[in-house]
Design an enzyme around this catalytic site. Structure first.
Site, PDB file in Angstrom:
ATOM      1  CD  GLU A  25    -101.103 -35.093  44.258  1.00 45.56           C
ATOM      2  OE1 GLU A  25    -100.141 -35.896  44.310  1.00 45.56           O
ATOM      3  OE2 GLU A  25    -102.003 -35.069  45.112  1.00 45.56           O
ATOM      4  NE  ARG A 110    -109.191 -34.772  38.599  1.00 48.39           N
ATOM      5  CZ  ARG A 110    -108.252 -34.983  39.520  1.00 48.39           C
ATOM      6  NH1 ARG A 110    -107.626 -36.158  39.586  1.00 48.39           N
ATOM      7  NH2 ARG A 110    -107.951 -34.036  40.392  1.00 48.39           N
ATOM      8  CG  ASN A 112    -106.743 -37.949  42.960  1.00 41.35           C
ATOM      9  OD1 ASN A 112    -106.446 -36.937  42.340  1.00 41.35           O
ATOM     10  ND2 ASN A 112    -106.592 -38.046  44.263  1.00 41.35           N
ATOM     11  CG  ASN A 157    -105.306 -37.816  47.491  1.00 45.09           C
ATOM     12  OD1 ASN A 157    -104.335 -37.812  46.752  1.00 45.09           O
ATOM     13  ND2 ASN A 157    -106.081 -36.756  47.645  1.00 45.09           N
ATOM     14  CG  ASP A 206    -103.277 -34.394  48.418  1.00 49.32           C
ATOM     15  OD1 ASP A 206    -103.324 -35.401  47.699  1.00 49.32           O
ATOM     16  OD2 ASP A 206    -103.506 -33.249  47.966  1.00 49.32           O
TER      17      ASP A 206
END
Length: 301
Positions: A25, A110, A112, A157, A206
């Protein structure tokens, strides 16, 4: 039908790394040191790489953090900030790692994805259990205080600012929505949030980036592609990726003309992984358009 099926293909990406990430990512071009950074979230790793022959990426260093690594940003000094599970971690140029206070609470949640805003303040979101509609998007101010931008998301995101810094686009993955709002690049003051586009499935929006023409490039998790979306909200192009979990995208290189795409192996069955063995690799291509100036983190005062 997957979103963007009718849009023209904009090129074929090439495999850029020889090893795959479990949850690759957050690709980021560091324009001062001329290197590419990205994370493997569950592994708690930040990778540093350089471009080699033909658009391949040579990994120079793997930096281990003592937690998950949701995103990475870098300051002009070379100091890094990494979003861990509940707190931010800071890595000094000499390699020393320290942790900030807990900013995330709740079981199974958590940090991101995130990025610096035009003034270098870190904007970062949270991911919680599936079915949550209380995930947050936070801005960490220069004095380390926190401003809540959103508190009703399903999974915060990808995000990005237009070239002038006056519009902020953000992805809410599980609702398949891309939001937009006005943004004052100096003060961080925001206007009302509105839905810019809702993507059809299968697949979910995403990570994302924005090019110099203010078009969005959005990775589609579960869709194996990156979509180019005009400022009017029209899907005007696609890049098909030979990995179903396409996770994020960035422009990199000295001219910001090389696109870097991250992918993941997470949630793939052995059969799916055998059918898509390049999952987890990074990919590159030249899309024919440049990115916007990378935004640097302001660092700790």
């Amino acid at each position: 039908m997957t979103a963007g099926d009718d849009a023209p293909a904009l090129g074929t990406p090439r495999v850029a790394t020889g090893v795959g990430m479990f949850l690759g990512e957050g690709p980021l071009w560091d324009p001062i040191r001329g290197v590419l950074l990205w994370v493997d979230i569950e592994d708690g790793s930040v990778y540093r790489g350089v471009f080699a022959f033909g658009g391949s990426i040579e990994i120079q260093e793997r930096i281990a953090f003592p937690d998950t690594a949701g995103t990475v940003a870098v300051a002009a000094s070379g100091e890094m900030v990494v979003a861990g599970t509940r707190s931010l971690f800071f890595r000094a140029p000499d390699g020393a790692i320290t942790a900030g206070p807990d900013l995330v609470s709740g079981e199974g949640r958590r940090f991101n994805d995130g990025k610096p805003d035009p003034q270098g303040r870190l904007v970062v979101g949270t991911k919680g259990p599936d079915g949550s509609d209380a995930e947050t998007l936070l801005r960490v101010e220069a004095d380390a205080s926190v401003t809540v931008l959103d508190d009703d998301l399903t999974l915060a995101n990808g995000l990005g600012w237009t070239a002038d810094g006056r519009r902020l686009y953000t992805v809410d993955t599980l609702s398949r929505r891309i939001h937009v709002r006005d943004y004052d690049p100096d003060t961080g003051e925001t206007g009302p949030r509105r839905v810019f586009l809702t993507l059809d499935g299968p697949g979910y929006p995403d990570g994302m980036t924005i090019d110099a023409e203010d078009h969005l490039w959005v990775a589609v998790w579960g869709g194996g592609r990156v979509l180019r979306i005009s400022p009017a909200g029209e899907i005007v192009g696609r890049i098909d990726v030979p990995a179903p979990h396409t996770s994020s995208v960035a422009f990199a290189g000295p001219e910001l003309d090389t696109m870097v795409i991250t992918t993941a192996q997470e949630n793939l069955t052995p059969e799916e992984l055998a059918a898509a063995p390049l999952s987890g690799r990074l990919f590159t291509l030249r899309p024919g358009v440049r990115g916007t100036r990378p935004l640097l983190w302001a660092g700790r005062s």
